[in-house]
Design an enzyme around this catalytic site. Structure first.
Site, PDB file in Angstrom:
ATOM      1  N   LEU A  63      87.195  56.107  26.543  1.00  0.00           N
ATOM      2  CA  LEU A  63      87.809  56.514  27.814  1.00  0.00           C
ATOM      3  C   LEU A  63      89.300  56.216  27.841  1.00  0.00           C
ATOM      4  CD1 LEU A  63      85.015  55.355  30.307  1.00  0.00           C
ATOM      5  CD2 LEU A  63      85.299  57.588  29.184  1.00  0.00           C
ATOM      6  N   HIS A  64      90.042  57.127  28.444  1.00  0.00           N
ATOM      7  CA  HIS A  64      91.501  57.004  28.554  1.00  0.00           C
ATOM      8  C   HIS A  64      91.920  57.493  29.940  1.00  0.00           C
ATOM      9  CE1 HIS A  64      91.347  61.301  27.936  1.00  0.00           C
ATOM     10  NE2 HIS A  64      90.848  61.165  26.721  1.00  0.00           N
TER      11      HIS A  64
ATOM     12  N   HIS B 163      90.221  60.633  31.363  1.00  0.00           N
ATOM     13  CA  HIS B 163      88.885  60.397  31.938  1.00  0.00           C
ATOM     14  C   HIS B 163      89.002  59.650  33.273  1.00  0.00           C
ATOM     15  CE1 HIS B 163      87.859  60.322  27.462  1.00  0.00           C
ATOM     16  NE2 HIS B 163      87.111  61.303  27.906  1.00  0.00           N
TER      17      HIS B 163
ATOM     18  N   GLY C  95      87.727  68.322  33.031  1.00  0.00           N
ATOM     19  CA  GLY C  95      89.182  68.340  32.900  1.00  0.00           C
ATOM     20  C   GLY C  95      89.693  69.711  32.464  1.00  0.00           C
TER      21      GLY C  95
ATOM     22  N   GLN D 269      85.831  75.039  28.145  1.00  0.00           N
ATOM     23  CA  GLN D 269      84.606  74.321  28.507  1.00  0.00           C
ATOM     24  C   GLN D 269      84.368  74.388  30.022  1.00  0.00           C
ATOM     25  OE1 GLN D 269      83.311  70.327  26.918  1.00  0.00           O
ATOM     26  NE2 GLN D 269      84.381  69.625  28.736  1.00  0.00           N
TER      27      GLN D 269
ATOM     28  N   SER E 266      94.083  62.448  24.668  1.00  0.00           N
ATOM     29  CA  SER E 266      92.793  62.824  24.084  1.00  0.00           C
ATOM     30  C   SER E 266      92.243  61.655  23.279  1.00  0.00           C
ATOM     31  CB  SER E 266      92.991  64.027  23.151  1.00  0.00           C
ATOM     32  OG  SER E 266      91.865  64.179  22.301  1.00  0.00           O
TER      33      SER E 266
ATOM     34  N   ARG F 282      90.902  61.955  20.599  1.00  0.00           N
ATOM     35  CA  ARG F 282      91.196  62.264  19.196  1.00  0.00           C
ATOM     36  C   ARG F 282      92.641  61.929  18.817  1.00  0.00           C
ATOM     37  NH1 ARG F 282      87.065  66.609  20.079  1.00  0.00           N
ATOM     38  NH2 ARG F 282      85.414  66.171  18.579  1.00  0.00           N
TER      39      ARG F 282
HETATM   40  P1  AMP Z   1      85.413  64.147  26.399  1.00  0.00           P
HETATM   41  O1  AMP Z   1      85.055  62.703  26.483  1.00  0.00           O
HETATM   42  O2  AMP Z   1      86.538  64.447  25.465  1.00  0.00           O
HETATM   43  O3  AMP Z   1      84.203  65.043  26.232  1.00  0.00           O
HETATM   44  O4  AMP Z   1      85.988  64.519  27.831  1.00  0.00           O
HETATM   45  C1  AMP Z   1      85.251  64.287  29.006  1.00  0.00           C
HETATM   46  C2  AMP Z   1      85.945  64.991  30.158  1.00  0.00           C
HETATM   47  O5  AMP Z   1      87.256  64.460  30.306  1.00  0.00           O
HETATM   48  C3  AMP Z   1      86.089  66.499  29.926  1.00  0.00           C
HETATM   49  O6  AMP Z   1      85.807  67.186  31.130  1.00  0.00           O
HETATM   50  C4  AMP Z   1      87.532  66.631  29.542  1.00  0.00           C
HETATM   51  O7  AMP Z   1      88.086  67.886  29.867  1.00  0.00           O
HETATM   52  C5  AMP Z   1      88.170  65.534  30.367  1.00  0.00           C
HETATM   53  N1  AMP Z   1      89.465  65.153  29.778  1.00  0.00           N
HETATM   54  C6  AMP Z   1      89.705  64.757  28.505  1.00  0.00           C
HETATM   55  N2  AMP Z   1      91.020  64.556  28.315  1.00  0.00           N
HETATM   56  C7  AMP Z   1      91.627  64.835  29.504  1.00  0.00           C
HETATM   57  C8  AMP Z   1      92.989  64.805  29.959  1.00  0.00           C
HETATM   58  N3  AMP Z   1      93.992  64.472  29.151  1.00  0.00           N
HETATM   59  N4  AMP Z   1      93.230  65.150  31.239  1.00  0.00           N
HETATM   60  C9  AMP Z   1      92.215  65.498  32.080  1.00  0.00           C
HETATM   61  N5  AMP Z   1      90.920  65.545  31.712  1.00  0.00           N
HETATM   62  C10 AMP Z   1      90.629  65.207  30.441  1.00  0.00           C
END
Ligand code: AMP
Length: 283
Positions: free
Chosen positions: A33-34, A37, A147, A153, A185, A187
């Site tokens: 988480l960042h 999230h 997001g 997505q 991200s 990543r």
């Molecule tokens: P993930 O853990 O990468 O599957 O992301 C979980 C949710 O967090 C998804 O709906 C992403 O679009 C959202 N998300 C990831 N990075 C960001 C960001 N920089 N800004 C806003 N939402 C994000």
């Protein structure tokens, strides 16, 4: 805050909250988480009375040569973030809990999953829509938060919810960026400091696009060529796609009008990075 590893226990907690008339919010994540999230979690905590964050690195949305095994899993740090943000339950199932047997039932959204990331990641969206359906069935949220960072997505999930009459609202929150424009991200952890610097060209290329549209340029081809030139200034960037598409249908747009989604995917080292902006070009 409760931590649930089983479908049964999270269901019981959510049902008890529902019986008290509480509005249930779900934030689906893969953990690590960042601040991106956290912005989704904060929106959920603000709008809802009972917030579930799922942390599940969903194997079915990874292709065979992707980073499933190496995906970061800093679970304790994630729990701390959730605790601080006021989350009620973290749902963190093991893969066996979500996929106890060979999975024979899939949810697929057609057309919208073909362009952009769908081209390079042919099983990705099927995995996303299937796991989201499972999470929606398990948690039965009133609202789920996604997001804009993963624009395709969000569009695909929204369409699935509408087409299949799922009884929840989808809220899409803005992309959170570093001060240099780089979209945050999980990543980004794969990048060295130099590669992080290189990656700022992704957002610069999107800004170039916005400037050109604002200046009245309407030929996508001309804008994409300029964006590619900008990305190619950095030798470590390997372009997967640079696309300008209709923000609803995701079909390529030749002559820009209305709202378009400008989306970029690149590889830098081992990291595959995506970013996008919405631009309203007027009519
Ligand atoms: P993930 O853990 O990468 O599957 O992301 C979980 C949710 O967090 C998804 O709906 C992403 O679009 C959202 N998300 C990831 N990075 C960001 C960001 N920089 N800004 C806003 N939402 C994000």
């Amino acid at each position: 805050m409760e931590v649930s590893e089983t479908i049964e226990s999270v269901r019981n907690m959510v049902r008890a909250a529902g019986r008290q008339g509480r509005k249930i919010g779900l934030v689906p994540t893969m953990g690590a988480l960042h601040v991106g999230h956290i912005s989704l979690i904060e929106a959920a905590v603000k709008d809802c009375d009972f917030v579930v964050v799922s942390i599940f690195v969903n194997p079915t949305q990874f292709g065979p040569d992707e980073d499933l095994d190496n995906y970061p899993r800093p679970f304790e740090a994630d729990l701390e973030i959730c605790r601080k943000a006021g989350v009620d339950v973290v749902f963190a199932p093991a893969p066996q809990q979500m996929y106890p047997a060979e999975n024979l039932s899939w949810v697929t959204v057609e057309k919208l999953t073909e362009p952009l990331c769908g081209r390079g990641r042919p099983v990705h969206f099927r995995g996303v829509t299937t796991v989201c359906t499972k999470l929606f069935n398990i948690v039965a949220p009133d609202v789920a938060y996604f997001g804009q960072k993963d624009a395709q997505q969000a569009i695909v999930v929204r369409r699935m919810v509408a087409d299949l009459n799922m009884s929840l609202e989808i809220v899409v929150c803005p992309t959170v960026r570093e001060s240099n424009g780089l979209a945050v991200s999980s990543r980004n952890q794969y990048l060295s400091e130099q590669q992080k610097q290189d990656a700022t060209n992704i957002y610069k290329s999107l800004q170039t696009c916005r400037r050109m549209i604002d200046a009245g340029v309407s030929e996508s081809r001309q804008i994409i060529a300029e964006m590619r030139k900008m990305l190619q200034q950095v030798p470590s960037i390997e372009i997967e796609y640079v696309s300008i598409v209709d923000a609803e249908t995701l079909e390529s747009v030749d002559k820009i009008a209305g709202t378009v989604l400008v989306a970029v995917a690149v590889k830098i080292g081992s990291a595959r990075l995506i970013d996008n902006i919405l631009v309203d070009a007027g009519t």
